[in-house]
Each structure stands twice: as C-alpha cells, then as structure tokens.
Design an enzyme around this catalytic site. Structure first.
Site, short mmCIF file in Angstrom:
data_model
loop_
_atom_site.label_atom_id
_atom_site.label_comp_id
_atom_site.label_asym_id
_atom_site.label_seq_id
_atom_site.Cartn_x
_atom_site.Cartn_y
_atom_site.Cartn_z
N GLN A 334 -3.66 -0.56 7.15
CA GLN A 334 -3.52 0.02 8.49
C GLN A 334 -2.04 0.29 8.70
O GLN A 334 -1.20 -0.59 8.48
CB GLN A 334 -4.01 -0.97 9.55
CG GLN A 334 -4.19 -0.36 10.93
CD GLN A 334 -5.62 0.08 11.17
OE1 GLN A 334 -6.53 -0.72 11.23
NE2 GLN A 334 -5.82 1.38 11.33
N SER A 501 -1.02 -6.23 10.07
CA SER A 501 -2.42 -6.07 10.45
C SER A 501 -3.29 -6.77 9.41
O SER A 501 -2.92 -6.82 8.23
CB SER A 501 -2.80 -4.59 10.51
OG SER A 501 -4.20 -4.42 10.66
N THR A 502 -4.46 -7.26 9.82
CA THR A 502 -5.40 -7.87 8.88
C THR A 502 -6.50 -6.87 8.53
O THR A 502 -7.56 -7.24 8.05
CB THR A 502 -5.95 -9.18 9.46
OG1 THR A 502 -4.84 -10.08 9.66
CG2 THR A 502 -6.92 -9.90 8.54
N HIS A 503 -6.25 -5.60 8.75
CA HIS A 503 -7.26 -4.56 8.52
C HIS A 503 -7.12 -3.98 7.11
O HIS A 503 -6.65 -2.86 6.93
CB HIS A 503 -7.14 -3.47 9.58
CG HIS A 503 -7.27 -3.99 10.98
ND1 HIS A 503 -6.83 -3.29 12.08
CD2 HIS A 503 -7.77 -5.15 11.45
CE1 HIS A 503 -7.05 -4.00 13.18
NE2 HIS A 503 -7.62 -5.14 12.82
N ASN A 504 -7.53 -4.74 6.11
CA ASN A 504 -7.61 -4.26 4.73
C ASN A 504 -9.00 -3.67 4.51
O ASN A 504 -10.01 -4.21 5.00
CB ASN A 504 -7.41 -5.42 3.76
CG ASN A 504 -6.04 -6.05 3.89
OD1 ASN A 504 -5.07 -5.56 3.36
ND2 ASN A 504 -5.97 -7.18 4.60
#
Length: 574
Positions: A334, A501-504
């Site tokens: 992200q 962000s932790t949106h992998n």
C-alpha cells in the site's frame, strides 16, 4: 512420529476473519470443521480496562513473535535479503481472531474498476498505458458478481455507513445496516472544504458500531465508545467487529467446530494433485499431529499462505526471470505518501477521542474515477481524514522548524496536542514482474522451515501518483484554513523499518487463466482442486482502499465454493 487425528470434511489453517467466516458458514450447514490457529485463544474480557499504549501499540502484544518466525526483505534481486527482527513497516497478527482483533475497522469496498483493471484500462487508454513490467490482470470476477458477498459481510459485521456517491463507488443492493458514526468538527471541516472544491466526501464505512446491533445470525453487540484505542488493541466492548465477537461464536454454537489454538501448521499433505490434510505442531508441548481432511482451507495471512504452498510443493512457484509460475506472483503493498498536515493556532479539537474508522473519504481520485490520459500512472488513492484518537506516546506532532528537544519542543508539543490534523492518501499499488515472494535460501524459522522472502520497491508509477495526490491533499488542507501546513510530494525507496501499512497483498492471486493465477473465482486452486486459498493473497493488485471488506466478501464466496465442492465431490467449482 506424528499422531494421526480422525479425518474431518474440512480443516482450516488460520482462524481470523477468513477462517471464522468459513467455519460459521460451513458449520451452520452441518459440516464438521477443525480450525487450526497457531496463536492463543482470545476473548473480549482479555481487554477489559487495558488501554495500555506501551503494552499493545509499542510492544506489540497481539503480534507474532518475530524471534520464532518472520520474513526477509530486499529491494532488488541484487541485494541480500535480511530478516525483519523488529516490527516496522507492517504488523503480523497472531492468535484467534488474527488481524481482525487489532485492526481499525475501516471497511471500504474495492471499486468496480479494480476487478477488471486490465480490461478497463486498455479499453479507455490502450495497451500502451500499461508500463513495461507491470502485470495487472482482471480478477476473474466482477464487482457486480461479488456485490452480494460484500452485502453479506457488512450485515454480519454491522458496518456503519451513510449516503455515498455510488456513481463513483459501485452500486449497492442495500443500505448499510447501521448509520454512519458521529461527524466530529474535524470531519466537518474536511467535508466543507472538499465540497467547496467540487469533490464528493462521505463518511467512511466503519466496523466500529454506531449503535446497538443484532446481526442476521442473532449476535448482539454494543456501540462504540469513541475511546480511541482500536488499532493494535482488542475492543473490550465488542463494539469493533472482529471474528471473536461475530462469526466464531456462531460456528462454536453449532457444535460442529473444533478449534485448536497453539497449532502451527508445518505442511499441507498432498500427492501433487490433491491434499489429504495437514501436519502441525502443538507450540506448547512440541507434539506433532496429522489432521486428515477432504478439503484444506488456507485462511492465514498471505505470507503464511504463500510459504506453506511453496514448502508443500503445491502450485508452480513464480519465476521472475521467465514470468512463469503463480505462487508468489503479483506481490503488492500500500503506497502511503503525499499527506498534508495542518496546525491550527485558532482552533482546538478533542483529538484524544476517536475510533479506528471514524473518518471521511473522497473517491474522486481513486481507481479510474478521473482521467489519466496525461498522467504517468494508473489507478489512484483514497484521499481521507480520520480521527482515530491521539494517544500520548505516539502522538507528538509539531510544525516544521521546531527543535526536536528542549523547552520550545515541549511547549509546542503541548500547544498542538489537540490542534493538528492530517489529510492523507491511501494509494493503490500495482504489481510488477520483479516484485514477488519466494522462499529465502538462508534464513529459517524456529521449526527449520525457510522464511518467506519479499523482493519489492516503489516504482515510478508510485512516485508519480504520490506527487499528484500530494497536490490534492494540500489543496484540501489549504481550504480547511490551518495556520501552517506541512506536506511532501516525494516518495523515497521502500524502507521496511518505519511503520506504513499492514496491507500486504498477492502471492496466490485469483483469475480466469491458470497460467497467471493460482485460484479461480471461488478461491479454489487450479493445481489442487480440494485446496482453497482465501484472503488478501488472492488480490491481483492492491486498491486505494483498506482490504478487509474485499477479504470478507471473498471469504463468503469461498465458503459457497467449498460447500458446492463437497456436494459435487470433485472437479472445479463453476
């Protein structure tokens, strides 16, 4: 010697949002399910009166122990990948409920454009718009086909939302089940500014309940208290939708779910074409077990989904040199950058209060909602403002030029504690041939298994997008009339050290072509028909919105596919 357990119809690896939804949907139909979770059990009472920022936000109590398992990272293939020894760019959840326990609750659907991104981009701009090396592809499903599953997820979770510019976001089959959260003065400033500029602001859909709610499964929950302790924390009220207070109680009530915490899955047992179960280790006793099953559901975080498929030799590993193979392909992140921060000398806000999803967005510059003909990037970003709660340790913003220590720093820290707000951009991220996941040849976990290796960096696509969005964010902040503004339009090379962000996403992507996708539209593997791999690992790229709503929709779609497969007995689910 591993102890062989009795065979079950379905075994699920990972008991977060995906595992919980699938367990609930299958057990309601009378299907026996075993759920394996490597972390410990969790309950709402675990979080009673523990607004401990040091314990949860700084020391990461809800996260995976990196001394036992982590990832390795490098920007390019020319570099040596090294392990992530301390948390930085993203946080890996662990325990029953998974990342669904410590998320913020921002629940935005991906756009219709996302699911047909290749076709729509070529249709509007031609193939030349797609830069060399970018591997965008259609997802094998359309927004309209996925919409009923979005709707089901929102009703289960009680998502709070209001009126939206559906012409920019996609049609809805029904309104949100609960009204939007409270609009604070900060959000009103943003709304007024963006409307004056001709944009389309709307309250962010929120998994923090705005009012008491009973969902279709009969689960009743209390509303949000606006305490400001959402991200990295469990919710003591059960007001933040998470698997522990929504889907898992439903599955457990049926008597058809056996949940086994402290169960670290080390391999998917298979003959190369079908799986026969999984092997796992009890992390407390060290005992090894085999769990036979008719269907194996991979429902863990994408790094674990990818790693288990690679170590178990299921699916063809992706090779960046040839572009062939699918497991590890199309890894995305992200893009965060180009924000504008305003400091208000003449206004004071109650920024200590808030909620993880208390915010507003404009969709005007996300997806293909604006003309990219003369721009050097595709897709876009959600431009947003959120009041999540300024906690004392991590919140200490001061204007540029302020000393980093001393009396003046202390004075301005105190003065601006409730006078600083940020308009931020949550940018999409496109896949490239040289961005991927594979097994690290050097580093292993506590059980001797290779770690997942990430090869990734920002591209010109990302830098151009950030420059464009920075102008828009500053334009909005200027209209909000702060005393001073801090902003930047530069995106530096990706660095895994600072949190972003932790949106992998990606690595086991979905699609209609087995040569470029690992799973079909029901998240069923092309190469192993009784293995379903569900989650953000299926995303063929990452949008400019948070992933959880789309993950939830895919989980309901996957549950339907699993039930169909059990009835038909073999073959691809259509």
């Amino acid at each position: 010697m591993a102890t062989r357990m009795p065979k079950v119809p379905v075994v699920i690896v990972g008991m977060g949002w995906v595992g919980g939804i699938i367990a609930a949907e299958l057990t309601k139909q009378g299907i026996k399910v075993v759920g394996l979770e490597r972390g410990k059990p969790r309950e709402t009472k675990d979080y009673y009166m523990v607004h401990d920022e040091l314990r949860y936000a700084q020391r990461y109590e809800l996260m995976q122990d990196l001394s036992k398992e982590t990832i390795t990272f490098r920007n390019t293939e020319k570099l040596q990948a090294l392990p992530m020894r301390e948390y930085g760019s993203f946080l890996l959840g662990e325990g029953v409920g998974g990342a669904g326990v410590h998320w913020n609750g921002q629940t935005l659907r991906f756009l219709p454009y996302d699911f047909q991104i290749y076709s729509k981009t070529v249709e509007r701009y031609g193939k030349a718009k797609i830069p060399e090396g970018m591997t965008i592809q259609d997802w094998g499903i359309t927004y309209d086909e996925l919409e009923p599953y979005f709707d089901k997820f929102e009703k289960m979770a009680g998502i709070s939302g209001g009126d939206e510019p559906t012409e920019l976001l996609g049609k809805r089959s029904s309104p949100y089940p609960t009204p939007a959260m409270v609009q604070t003065p900060v959000l009103k400033l943003f709304e007024d500014a963006t409307k004056k500029l001709g944009y389309h602001p709307y309250m962010s859909p929120s998994a923090n309940l705005s009012q008491p709610y009973t969902n279709p499964d009969g689960i009743s929950r209390a509303p949000c208290q606006y305490c400001g302790y959402c991200e990295r924390f469990g919710c003591e009220y059960g007001a933040k939708s998470d698997p522990v207070v929504t889907v898992l109680p439903v599955a457990q009530k049926t008597g058809n779910l056996e949940m086994r915490p402290y169960s670290f899955v080390t391999s998917i047992l298979n003959d190369g074409k079908k799986a026969s179960g999984v092997k796992y280790v009890n992390t407390v006793t060290g005992e090894e077990f085999e769990q036979p099953a008719d269907i194996v559901v991979m429902a863990s975080y994408l790094f674990n989904n990818v790693r288990l498929l690679l170590t178990s030799k299921l699916g063809k590993p992706y090779d960046p040199a040839t572009g062939q193979g699918v497991i590890g392909r199309n890894y995305c992140y992200q893009v965060q950058g180009g924000q504008a921060t305003g400091f208000f000398d003449d206004k004071e806000f109650n920024l200590f209060a808030g909620a993880g999803a208390l915010g507003m967005e404009i969709p005007d510059f996300n997806g293909d909602n604006f003309d990219h003909s003369n721009l050097n990037f595709i897709h876009g970003a959600g431009i947003r403002i959120f009041q999540t709660g300024q906690r004392p340790i991590s919140s200490n913003s001061v204007p540029a030029g302020t000393p980093s220590w001393g009396a003046d720093f202390k004075k301005k820290s105190l003065f601006y504690a409730n006078r600083v707000v940020t308009v931020s951009n949550q940018g999409s991220n496109m896949p490239f041939r040289h961005h991927y996941l594979d097994l690290d040849p050097t580093y292993k976990d506590a059980y001797g298994l290779p770690l997942v290796r990430i090869t990734y960096d920002f591209e010109d696509q990302d830098r151009e997008m950030v420059k464009f969005m920075a102008v828009k964010a500053k334009e909005i902040m200027t209209e909000m009339k702060p005393t001073t503004i801090g902003s930047s339009d530069q995106l530096k090379p990706y660095n895994i050290v600072p949190y972003q962000s932790t949106h992998n996403t990606g690595g086991v992507v979905m699609g209609a072509d087995p040569s470029t996708s690992a799973v079909n539209s029901y998240l069923q593997m092309w190469d192993a028909e009784n293995v379903f791999v569900i989650g953000a690992s299926a995303f063929a790229h990452n949008s400019g919105y948070n992933p959880t709503a789309t993950v939830g929709a895919l989980a309901y779609r996957g549950a339907e596919g699993i039930a169909k497969y059990l009835k038909q007995g073999s073959g691809s689910v259509l």
